[in-house]
Design a protein around this motif. Sequence first.
Motif, PDB file in Angstrom:
ATOM      1  N   PHE A 277     -40.850  48.041 -64.103  1.00 35.77           N
ATOM      2  CA  PHE A 277     -40.762  47.055 -65.180  1.00 35.77           C
ATOM      3  C   PHE A 277     -39.807  45.927 -64.810  1.00 35.77           C
ATOM      4  O   PHE A 277     -40.120  44.747 -65.017  1.00 35.77           O
ATOM      5  CB  PHE A 277     -40.296  47.743 -66.466  1.00 35.77           C
ATOM      6  CG  PHE A 277     -39.953  46.795 -67.569  1.00 35.77           C
ATOM      7  CD1 PHE A 277     -40.941  46.118 -68.256  1.00 35.77           C
ATOM      8  CD2 PHE A 277     -38.627  46.559 -67.918  1.00 35.77           C
ATOM      9  CE1 PHE A 277     -40.629  45.226 -69.269  1.00 35.77           C
ATOM     10  CE2 PHE A 277     -38.294  45.675 -68.930  1.00 35.77           C
ATOM     11  CZ  PHE A 277     -39.298  45.011 -69.607  1.00 35.77           C
ATOM     12  N   VAL A 278     -38.653  46.258 -64.262  1.00 39.79           N
ATOM     13  CA  VAL A 278     -37.646  45.252 -63.917  1.00 39.79           C
ATOM     14  C   VAL A 278     -38.168  44.297 -62.845  1.00 39.79           C
ATOM     15  O   VAL A 278     -38.097  43.065 -62.988  1.00 39.79           O
ATOM     16  CB  VAL A 278     -36.346  45.934 -63.445  1.00 39.79           C
ATOM     17  CG1 VAL A 278     -35.367  44.897 -62.879  1.00 39.79           C
ATOM     18  CG2 VAL A 278     -35.687  46.696 -64.589  1.00 39.79           C
ATOM     19  N   CYS A 279     -38.709  44.837 -61.752  1.00 37.48           N
ATOM     20  CA  CYS A 279     -39.157  43.982 -60.647  1.00 37.48           C
ATOM     21  C   CYS A 279     -40.377  43.142 -61.021  1.00 37.48           C
ATOM     22  O   CYS A 279     -40.464  41.959 -60.662  1.00 37.48           O
ATOM     23  CB  CYS A 279     -39.467  44.845 -59.425  1.00 37.48           C
ATOM     24  SG  CYS A 279     -38.017  45.611 -58.676  1.00 37.48           S
ATOM     25  N   SER A 280     -41.322  43.756 -61.745  1.00 35.41           N
ATOM     26  CA  SER A 280     -42.494  42.975 -62.156  1.00 35.41           C
ATOM     27  C   SER A 280     -42.106  41.888 -63.150  1.00 35.41           C
ATOM     28  O   SER A 280     -42.697  40.803 -63.156  1.00 35.41           O
ATOM     29  CB  SER A 280     -43.564  43.887 -62.751  1.00 35.41           C
ATOM     30  OG  SER A 280     -43.103  44.535 -63.923  1.00 35.41           O
ATOM     31  N   SER A 281     -41.085  42.159 -63.973  1.00 35.03           N
ATOM     32  CA  SER A 281     -40.608  41.137 -64.907  1.00 35.03           C
ATOM     33  C   SER A 281     -39.963  39.971 -64.167  1.00 35.03           C
ATOM     34  O   SER A 281     -40.121  38.813 -64.560  1.00 35.03           O
ATOM     35  CB  SER A 281     -39.616  41.744 -65.906  1.00 35.03           C
ATOM     36  OG  SER A 281     -40.245  42.699 -66.723  1.00 35.03           O
ATOM     37  N   LEU A 282     -39.241  40.264 -63.087  1.00 40.09           N
ATOM     38  CA  LEU A 282     -38.650  39.194 -62.284  1.00 40.09           C
ATOM     39  C   LEU A 282     -39.736  38.402 -61.549  1.00 40.09           C
ATOM     40  O   LEU A 282     -39.626  37.180 -61.387  1.00 40.09           O
ATOM     41  CB  LEU A 282     -37.648  39.781 -61.285  1.00 40.09           C
ATOM     42  CG  LEU A 282     -36.366  40.348 -61.912  1.00 40.09           C
ATOM     43  CD1 LEU A 282     -35.508  41.027 -60.850  1.00 40.09           C
ATOM     44  CD2 LEU A 282     -35.569  39.254 -62.612  1.00 40.09           C
ATOM     45  N   GLY A 283     -40.795  39.092 -61.106  1.00 41.67           N
ATOM     46  CA  GLY A 283     -41.928  38.386 -60.509  1.00 41.67           C
ATOM     47  C   GLY A 283     -42.598  37.484 -61.520  1.00 41.67           C
ATOM     48  O   GLY A 283     -42.960  36.335 -61.209  1.00 41.67           O
ATOM     49  N   LEU A 284     -42.752  37.989 -62.748  1.00 43.83           N
ATOM     50  CA  LEU A 284     -43.325  37.170 -63.817  1.00 43.83           C
ATOM     51  C   LEU A 284     -42.423  35.985 -64.146  1.00 43.83           C
ATOM     52  O   LEU A 284     -42.900  34.903 -64.491  1.00 43.83           O
ATOM     53  CB  LEU A 284     -43.537  38.030 -65.062  1.00 43.83           C
ATOM     54  CG  LEU A 284     -44.153  37.328 -66.273  1.00 43.83           C
ATOM     55  CD1 LEU A 284     -45.555  36.829 -65.947  1.00 43.83           C
ATOM     56  CD2 LEU A 284     -44.186  38.266 -67.476  1.00 43.83           C
ATOM     57  N   THR A 285     -41.108  36.181 -64.018  1.00 50.85           N
ATOM     58  CA  THR A 285     -40.159  35.093 -64.251  1.00 50.85           C
ATOM     59  C   THR A 285     -40.390  33.946 -63.267  1.00 50.85           C
ATOM     60  O   THR A 285     -40.375  32.766 -63.645  1.00 50.85           O
ATOM     61  CB  THR A 285     -38.721  35.604 -64.115  1.00 50.85           C
ATOM     62  OG1 THR A 285     -38.487  36.632 -65.087  1.00 50.85           O
ATOM     63  CG2 THR A 285     -37.706  34.488 -64.319  1.00 50.85           C
ATOM     64  N   ALA A 286     -40.624  34.298 -62.002  1.00 53.14           N
ATOM     65  CA  ALA A 286     -40.920  33.268 -60.999  1.00 53.14           C
ATOM     66  C   ALA A 286     -42.231  32.558 -61.332  1.00 53.14           C
ATOM     67  O   ALA A 286     -42.352  31.328 -61.201  1.00 53.14           O
ATOM     68  CB  ALA A 286     -40.995  33.893 -59.610  1.00 53.14           C
ATOM     69  N   MET A 287     -43.232  33.333 -61.788  1.00 54.98           N
ATOM     70  CA  MET A 287     -44.494  32.725 -62.227  1.00 54.98           C
ATOM     71  C   MET A 287     -44.249  31.745 -63.369  1.00 54.98           C
ATOM     72  O   MET A 287     -44.800  30.639 -63.386  1.00 54.98           O
ATOM     73  CB  MET A 287     -45.460  33.811 -62.697  1.00 54.98           C
ATOM     74  CG  MET A 287     -46.135  34.605 -61.618  1.00 54.98           C
ATOM     75  SD  MET A 287     -47.181  35.912 -62.331  1.00 54.98           S
ATOM     76  CE  MET A 287     -48.271  34.954 -63.384  1.00 54.98           C
ATOM     77  N   ALA A 288     -43.438  32.159 -64.331  1.00 54.05           N
ATOM     78  CA  ALA A 288     -43.153  31.306 -65.484  1.00 54.05           C
ATOM     79  C   ALA A 288     -42.424  30.037 -65.064  1.00 54.05           C
ATOM     80  O   ALA A 288     -42.689  28.949 -65.596  1.00 54.05           O
ATOM     81  CB  ALA A 288     -42.330  32.084 -66.509  1.00 54.05           C
ATOM     82  N   PHE A 289     -41.497  30.155 -64.121  1.00 60.78           N
ATOM     83  CA  PHE A 289     -40.762  28.994 -63.622  1.00 60.78           C
ATOM     84  C   PHE A 289     -41.730  27.961 -63.056  1.00 60.78           C
ATOM     85  O   PHE A 289     -41.686  26.772 -63.400  1.00 60.78           O
ATOM     86  CB  PHE A 289     -39.760  29.431 -62.554  1.00 60.78           C
ATOM     87  CG  PHE A 289     -38.851  28.329 -62.071  1.00 60.78           C
ATOM     88  CD1 PHE A 289     -37.571  28.207 -62.583  1.00 60.78           C
ATOM     89  CD2 PHE A 289     -39.270  27.431 -61.104  1.00 60.78           C
ATOM     90  CE1 PHE A 289     -36.715  27.190 -62.137  1.00 60.78           C
ATOM     91  CE2 PHE A 289     -38.434  26.403 -60.657  1.00 60.78           C
ATOM     92  CZ  PHE A 289     -37.156  26.295 -61.182  1.00 60.78           C
ATOM     93  N   VAL A 290     -42.608  28.428 -62.180  1.00 63.62           N
ATOM     94  CA  VAL A 290     -43.553  27.527 -61.527  1.00 63.62           C
ATOM     95  C   VAL A 290     -44.547  26.966 -62.539  1.00 63.62           C
ATOM     96  O   VAL A 290     -44.820  25.753 -62.568  1.00 63.62           O
ATOM     97  CB  VAL A 290     -44.290  28.261 -60.389  1.00 63.62           C
ATOM     98  CG1 VAL A 290     -45.357  27.355 -59.773  1.00 63.62           C
ATOM     99  CG2 VAL A 290     -43.307  28.725 -59.322  1.00 63.62           C
ATOM    100  N   THR A 291     -45.091  27.843 -63.388  1.00 61.74           N
ATOM    101  CA  THR A 291     -46.083  27.411 -64.373  1.00 61.74           C
ATOM    102  C   THR A 291     -45.496  26.403 -65.347  1.00 61.74           C
ATOM    103  O   THR A 291     -46.152  25.405 -65.708  1.00 61.74           O
ATOM    104  CB  THR A 291     -46.624  28.623 -65.147  1.00 61.74           C
ATOM    105  OG1 THR A 291     -47.172  29.562 -64.228  1.00 61.74           O
ATOM    106  CG2 THR A 291     -47.696  28.199 -66.141  1.00 61.74           C
ATOM    107  N   GLY A 292     -44.260  26.650 -65.793  1.00 63.77           N
ATOM    108  CA  GLY A 292     -43.619  25.734 -66.728  1.00 63.77           C
ATOM    109  C   GLY A 292     -43.400  24.357 -66.139  1.00 63.77           C
ATOM    110  O   GLY A 292     -43.644  23.333 -66.797  1.00 63.77           O
TER     111      GLY A 292
END
Length: 498
Positions: A277-292
């Motif tokens: 959960f922690v690592c996939s959430s950090l991966g999603l955070t990078a996705m959100a950064f780029v997408t935003g």
Amino acid sequence: MQNPSAHENTGLQSQLPLEEQNYGATAARVREGPSVSVSRNGAPRRHYVIAAVLCYANLINFMDWFIIPGILLDVQKYFGLSDGDTGLLQTVFILGYMLAAPIFGYLGDRYNRKIILGAGIFFWSGVTLGSSFISQLYYWIFFLSRGLVGIGTASYSTIAPTIIADLFEEGKRTTMLSIFYIFIPVGSGLGYVLAAGMAEITGDWHWAFRITPCMGGLALVLVILLVPHRTQRRTAAHRALSISGTIQVAAERPGVQRTAKTTWCQDVTSLAKNWSFVCSSLGLTAMAFVTGALGMWVPLFLYRAQVVQGLVSPCLQESCSSSNSLIFGGITIGTGILGVIAGAEVARRLRKINNKADPLICATSMFISALCLYTALVLAQTNIISTFILIAFGELFLSVNWAVVTDILLYVVTPRRQSTAIALQILVSHLLGDAGSPYLIGTISHAIQAKNADSLQWSFWSMQYSFILCAFVGVFGAGFFLLTSFYIEEDRKEAEQL
């Protein structure tokens, strides 16, 4: 609550205690007796209708997210904002969204989810409509309204996926979540198209904020009429006890125990120890950064690239050309649909041969997306067509991950903590991702412009240099998804035992 046809229902033989009853999606049919047959024909039609309503509301949700980027140049000129101040508009929206998400996650795990959904839709639609009447003298109220819209949309994004998870069994659940998440890029793209189209038709960008509230009103009516008050959450124990079309009550089976209610702090502590959960959430955070960052700035970046190449003239009138927003909106819709479907299908096939397929798919697609984005930035000054194509591929590979990441959460986190897990994932991914990326990119661009000559060339270069940060963040995201693959098998087994 009883569904119209008995053969379409999944039931439990006896009443579960109050702490195992949940709210907001669909009511399980509960009978007393030794056993109840489970439908072999899949979920009832009513469940698909409810899912369709949730998908429609998700479409409106993300249209509201991306109305501002679709008319960014008009808004920037109207309020006289710099790049840094303009980026703050989306940051305020995301801050409201992410700060409210844990609150709604807590409420969604414990209270009536239908009421929370309806109240959220009503609130964000009303604020969006009100923001269309704000004059340029009160720009701070316009900023505040975006934060309030973010709070309203948080209620929906936190709770709706868990309702879909309750409605469908594991195999069908991935498909339905994929359909639900298709409406993220579709809604985002339509947000650009709606905003740019209304500004073009009416000559006034304020009209872009007056369409989605009407759509939100329809969504509210549908939620009230079609989404039941109570639902039986499908816990891991329920799924494990489904054998040969018959469900036995957990209390009647040796070795199966009900999970007692836990506090929010206990839930957070447990999730913090779940490395998948922690690592996939950090991966999603990078996705959100780029997408935003892409969502906020790409139309303006493309406009500046075209000005530098002499393809278009600088906009001096009040209403500027919206062709880039329309094109980028179309790209977002097309690549979003294709990416989500492709991601779900590839994941479905590869899971049969590799238990770590999901995080590996996310890592690979994230790295390819970062590479496409970097190449697009390099070519932007000389070849605008290649830039459009590479940005499209970058968005395509980003979209591959949406449904897959959510499915990872749903099978590595016990169902009792899923609303809280989604809320925390929203909080972290937006706090470190797209809450700051539009503002950060805008601030870097403004700082570079301030140190150089005030020219169209440096206006483009400043945005180009600041965008390079997104490519490197994408590579870090791929690394976090790769780390997820090291823990996912163990965490999934642990979740299934709870």
